[in-house]
Design a protein around this motif. Structure first.
Motif, mmCIF file in Angstrom:
data_model
loop_
_atom_site.group_PDB
_atom_site.id
_atom_site.type_symbol
_atom_site.label_atom_id
_atom_site.label_comp_id
_atom_site.label_asym_id
_atom_site.label_seq_id
_atom_site.Cartn_x
_atom_site.Cartn_y
_atom_site.Cartn_z
ATOM 1 N N LEU A 28 -44.265 8.788 12.386
ATOM 2 C CA LEU A 28 -44.358 7.627 11.502
ATOM 3 C C LEU A 28 -43.321 6.621 11.978
ATOM 4 O O LEU A 28 -42.129 6.909 11.962
ATOM 5 N N LYS A 29 -43.776 5.452 12.397
ATOM 6 C CA LYS A 29 -42.839 4.456 12.911
ATOM 7 C C LYS A 29 -42.426 3.506 11.806
ATOM 8 O O LYS A 29 -43.213 2.667 11.380
ATOM 9 N N LEU A 30 -41.225 3.674 11.338
ATOM 10 C CA LEU A 30 -40.696 2.823 10.276
ATOM 11 C C LEU A 30 -39.452 2.111 10.785
ATOM 12 O O LEU A 30 -38.345 2.462 10.419
ATOM 13 N N ILE A 65 -41.885 13.258 6.554
ATOM 14 C CA ILE A 65 -42.619 13.079 5.303
ATOM 15 C C ILE A 65 -44.016 13.646 5.511
ATOM 16 O O ILE A 65 -44.704 13.253 6.458
ATOM 17 N N GLY A 66 -44.413 14.549 4.635
ATOM 18 C CA GLY A 66 -45.729 15.175 4.764
ATOM 19 C C GLY A 66 -45.882 15.917 6.085
ATOM 20 O O GLY A 66 -46.974 15.996 6.631
ATOM 21 N N ALA A 333 -46.678 8.336 -1.161
ATOM 22 C CA ALA A 333 -47.812 7.913 -1.992
ATOM 23 C C ALA A 333 -49.007 7.548 -1.118
ATOM 24 O O ALA A 333 -50.156 7.866 -1.441
ATOM 25 N N ALA A 334 -48.725 6.900 0.007
ATOM 26 C CA ALA A 334 -49.798 6.495 0.915
ATOM 27 C C ALA A 334 -50.490 7.714 1.506
ATOM 28 O O ALA A 334 -51.723 7.762 1.606
ATOM 29 N N GLN A 335 -49.687 8.713 1.889
ATOM 30 C CA GLN A 335 -50.270 9.920 2.472
ATOM 31 C C GLN A 335 -51.166 10.629 1.472
ATOM 32 O O GLN A 335 -52.248 11.118 1.808
ATOM 33 N N GLU A 336 -50.683 10.661 0.214
ATOM 34 C CA GLU A 336 -51.447 11.323 -0.827
ATOM 35 C C GLU A 336 -52.801 10.633 -1.025
ATOM 36 O O GLU A 336 -53.846 11.278 -1.095
ATOM 37 N N ILE A 343 -50.599 7.803 8.441
ATOM 38 C CA ILE A 343 -51.135 6.660 7.694
ATOM 39 C C ILE A 343 -51.186 5.408 8.564
ATOM 40 O O ILE A 343 -50.524 5.322 9.589
ATOM 41 N N THR A 344 -51.960 4.437 8.100
ATOM 42 C CA THR A 344 -52.034 3.138 8.784
ATOM 43 C C THR A 344 -51.234 2.117 7.984
ATOM 44 O O THR A 344 -50.763 2.406 6.878
#
Lengths: 437, 358
Positions: A28-30, A65-66, A333-336, A343-344
């Protein structure tokens, strides 16, 4: 008769562009646009450290995360808008899920591009106040509270909740002469008109940050009943030292959250007793959240934090941690919602809209005393968390008020107008009509 | 061998004074133009356009403007940043007052505003010279930036005090604002820069350029041979500020997208001055070489550690970058104090006689 040079360099650039390794790994690139150099590094660095350390902690403790590891890459801007363009393009090309511009100037440059490039912008506690309007600013988020919220809460804090008691008083507004410092001006001006106090803006230029004798001379002459400060970087320390030197009564000196920075106040120690700031976060080094960071990151030697100077216990560092907490909540929340850990950008945007950090969630995170609960939605991209008035007791900050809440009846109409103006100036502007309200 | 001038006979004065007396120069330029107009658009990414190519072109244009004033006419100026600001704010006002105006026309017109301001602040040059003139232009720098902050009409009373570039179209293609693609912006900038450069080369080679050079080398002598000093100096200020103003408008409209007054402070003036000095005062080519060194090289160096996967933090990269660039600048100035343009001239001389030096 032109350059052999260009061709040589151009070839170099080209090969560099082609050779850039495409990482196929699932991460995940944050990324974050940091500034650990330049005149704002003093306040920037602890925040960056906090943000980075929480993400590192998630990687260490939960494996990301996830189950997907987080790459929290930093791109150094030095608070320079020119570097901001460069960083934005670089991070975009690397597939960043989010933009964290970290400067109101860079925010202004990036904000119109969010709708085109469709990368969510996450500006926790800064940026444009009007970004709360999710219908207009589909891709921009500034949780947990905006500058206009902060200004409104400060006014309630200094008037004990009754703004009419300020009638006839004089309030000076010492601010950085920069988009950031000018941001709350419209709100103060509106409030001054309704409640009959005299409002006196005193700008501090970027070059005068460390020497504010002219500004404080004006304050001494005008004798305002309150000085409200909207400063950043070297300006805060300069103002506090100058206030102590000119013996301005500290009980009348209030700052926005960025002014709640212990190292600035330690310079004068006892002298700044009574100095207040509105803050959406509060230091709690013994909390489960902070202890987790300590065990997994700091004690493991994976942090860049300056331990000798007690950075761990500063409001700024812990605020940085909370910023990453909010972002991590959004990712979760996005993954859920997406049903997949990878995620995108669009899914992260939805995730940010469904962030709900309530009492229970705060308790779960182990951060009950550190911030107030809030939730975002499709139309509300700020969340409007309440904040405390905190006061310097000579050694540390203590809470001196209950949670204050911004006056929505004043702010919301102004937001509506500001975002309509923004959309009109940036035609063609895509509105998000999916929002129910 | 590659740069052989033997056999290229000039049979008329016209041929001898042509823009490219040596065929290879023209070929080289053609090659560069092909790379700029065809190869880059086919290969470059958004990052390359927005972080490298566009800023290099714009800074080179600004340095070209300054070079006309300082390098050709010998009038030292520290107000470049502010004159760029005049161009940018003028363009912003033109575009917001007349939304129908073609952006190229707006940019070309905005140059006249900065030219007028430049001439006004150039008036002291009739009486004072050298460092004293630099101080006078420094006053322009501070005064104008102050004006950009205080005169709210300039930024349409925007609460944040910044100007934001609206989306504008040209022939159905969005060229400014957030919706514009990097490539269309690149083409606009490249075309403007090419045209201005072409004009600048011809002005500096012609009568006006020669009067400027005469004034630069010795103004009393120039006056004695009948050059009108006032006309020469003010025309240099006019042309220089015009180009600088265009560069400023491009800087905000086709690159940054938003600007606050602080952007045009003294740092920007110094940056442009460094490009002109390191590139080579009194040359056109030098501005491009200088801009490459000052603007593009830091970006390239910044990406090198990541390319090799070196675990260096971004702040450290920034520190290293500053040190390397600083060392390079000092190095270049020691090796060739007359700038990179002279450096290239020396290389060219060597190439012409290579491989048989006398």
């Amino acid at each position: 008769m032109k350059l052999n040079y260009t061709t040589a360099l151009a070839a170099g650039i080209l090969s560099a562009g082609i050779a850039a390794p495409a990482l196929a790994q699932e991460v995940l690139k944050l990324p974050n646009m940091s500034y650990r150099t330049g005149p704002f590094a003093a306040t920037g660095t602890p925040h960056m450290n906090g943000q980075l350390d929480y993400m590192t902690m998630l990687n260490e403790r939960d494996g990301g995360i996830g189950g997907v590891r987080i790459v929290f890459e930093e791109c150094e801007t030095g608070y320079n808008t020119e570097k901001g363009v460069e960083c934005y393009e670089k991070l975009k090309s690397e597939g960043a899920l989010v933009t964290q511009p970290w400067s109101t100037g860079i925010t202004l440059q990036v904000l119109p591009r969010t709708n085109v490039d469709e990368i969510p912008m996450f500006a926790p506690g800064y940026g444009f106040s009007a970004m709360q309007d999710g219908r207009t600013f589909k891709w921009a988020f500034n949780p947990p509270t905006s500058y206009w919220d902060g200004a409104s809460m400060i006014m309630q804090g200094i008037s004990d909740g009754n703004l009419d008691s300020l009638n006839g008083k004089k309030i000076a507004f010492l601010h950085l002469d920069h988009p950031y410092g000018k941001e709350p001006l419209p709100l103060f001006e509106t409030l001054a008109e309704t409640h009959g106090f005299q409002f006196l803006p005193i700008p501090v230029g970027l070059t005068e940050m460390q020497n504010q004798s002219a500004q404080w001379l004006q304050i001494r002459r005008e004798r305002p009943d309150f000085v409200i400060m909207w400063g950043w970087g070297a300006m805060n320390a300069g103002a506090i030292t100058e206030a102590v030197k000119t013996r301005y009564p500290m009980e009348q000196f209030v700052s926005v959250w960025w002014g709640a920075h212990e190292p600035d106040l330690k310079l004068v120690g006892e002298g700044a007793k009574g100095y207040r700031a509105i803050s959406w976060n509060f230091v709690d080094s013994e909390s489960k959240l902070m202890q987790d960071v300590k065990t997994h990151v700091i004690d493991a030697g994976k942090s860049q934090l300056n331990q000798g100077a007690g950075e761990f216990d500063t409001t700024a560092y812990q605020r940085g941690i909370l910023m990453s907490v909010i972002l991590a909540e959004a990712v979760e929340a996005a993954q859920e919602e997406a049903g997949t850990p990878m995620i995108t950008q669009e899914q992260l945007r939805k995730g940010l809209e469904s962030v709900n950090i309530d009492e229970a969630r705060l308790a779960e995170l182990g951060a009950e005393e550190m911030m107030a609960p809030f939730a975002m939605s499709c139309s509300n991209h700020t969340g409007h968390a309440s904040a405390w008035m905190i006061e310097w007791d000579g050694e540390k900050f203590v809470k001196v008020s209950d949670l204050l809440t911004a006056d929505r009846a004043v702010i919301d109409p102004m937001v509506e107008k500001a975002s309509a103006d923004y959309a009109a100036a940036n035609q063609p502007w895509q509105m998000n009509d999916d929002c129910a309200e | 061998m590659f740069y052989r001038v033997a056999g290229q006979y000039k049979t008329s004065y016209q041929a001898d004074y042509a823009l490219f007396p040596v065929k290879q120069d023209a070929l080289l330029l053609a090659l560069i133009l092909v790379v700029a107009f065809v190869v880059f658009p086919l290969t470059a990414s958004d990052f390359m356009f927005r972080a490298l190519l566009i800023p290099v072109l714009i800074y080179a244009l600004a340095a070209l403007g300054l070079n006309i004033l300082t390098g050709y006419a010998g009038q030292l100026s520290l107000g470049t940043g502010a004159f760029m600001g005049v161009g940018a704010y003028a363009c912003y006002k033109l575009v917001t007052i007349f939304p129908e105006l073609n952006i190229i026309v707006a940019i070309a017109l905005s140059g006249f505003f900065s030219a007028a301001v430049g001439v006004a602040f150039g008036l002291p040059s009739l009486r004072i010279k050298g460092f004293y003139l630099a101080i006078a232009t420094l006053a322009a720098q501070f005064f104008l930036v102050w004006l950009f902050q205080k005169w709210a009409w300039l930024y349409n009373y925007n609460a944040s005090g910044a100007i934001q570039v609206p989306n504008t179209q040209m022939f159905g293609v969005t060229v400014t604002g957030a919706r514009a693609s990097a490539m269309s912006q690149y083409f606009v900038v490249l075309s403007v820069v090419c045209i201005v450069t072409f004009l600048a080369i011809n002005i500096t080679r012609g009568r006006i350029g020669r009067t400027w050079k005469a004034v630069r080398d010795m103004d009393i002598a120039a006056e004695l041979v009948g050059i009108n000093l006032m006309k020469a100096k003010l025309s240099a200020f006019f042309v220089s500020s015009y180009i600088v103003g265009i560069a400023g408008a491009l800087f905000v409209f086709l690159w940054r997208g938003a600007a606050e007054a602080d952007l045009f402070d003294i740092q920007l003036s110094f940056r442009v001055l460094f490009i002109a000095i390191i590139g080579g005062l009194g040359s056109i080519l030098g501005n491009y070489l200088g801009a490459l060194l000052i603007v593009a090289l830091p970006v390239i160096i910044g990406t090198v550690p990541a390319l090799f996967g070196l675990p260096i933090s971004s702040a450290m990269v920034e520190h290293l970058n500053t040190m390397i660039i600083g060392a390079l600048i000092i190095g270049f100035l020691i090796v060739e104090p007359h700038g990179l343009a002279r450096f290239w001239a020396v290389i060219r001389e060597k190439l012409i006689i290579w491989p048989f030096p006398h």
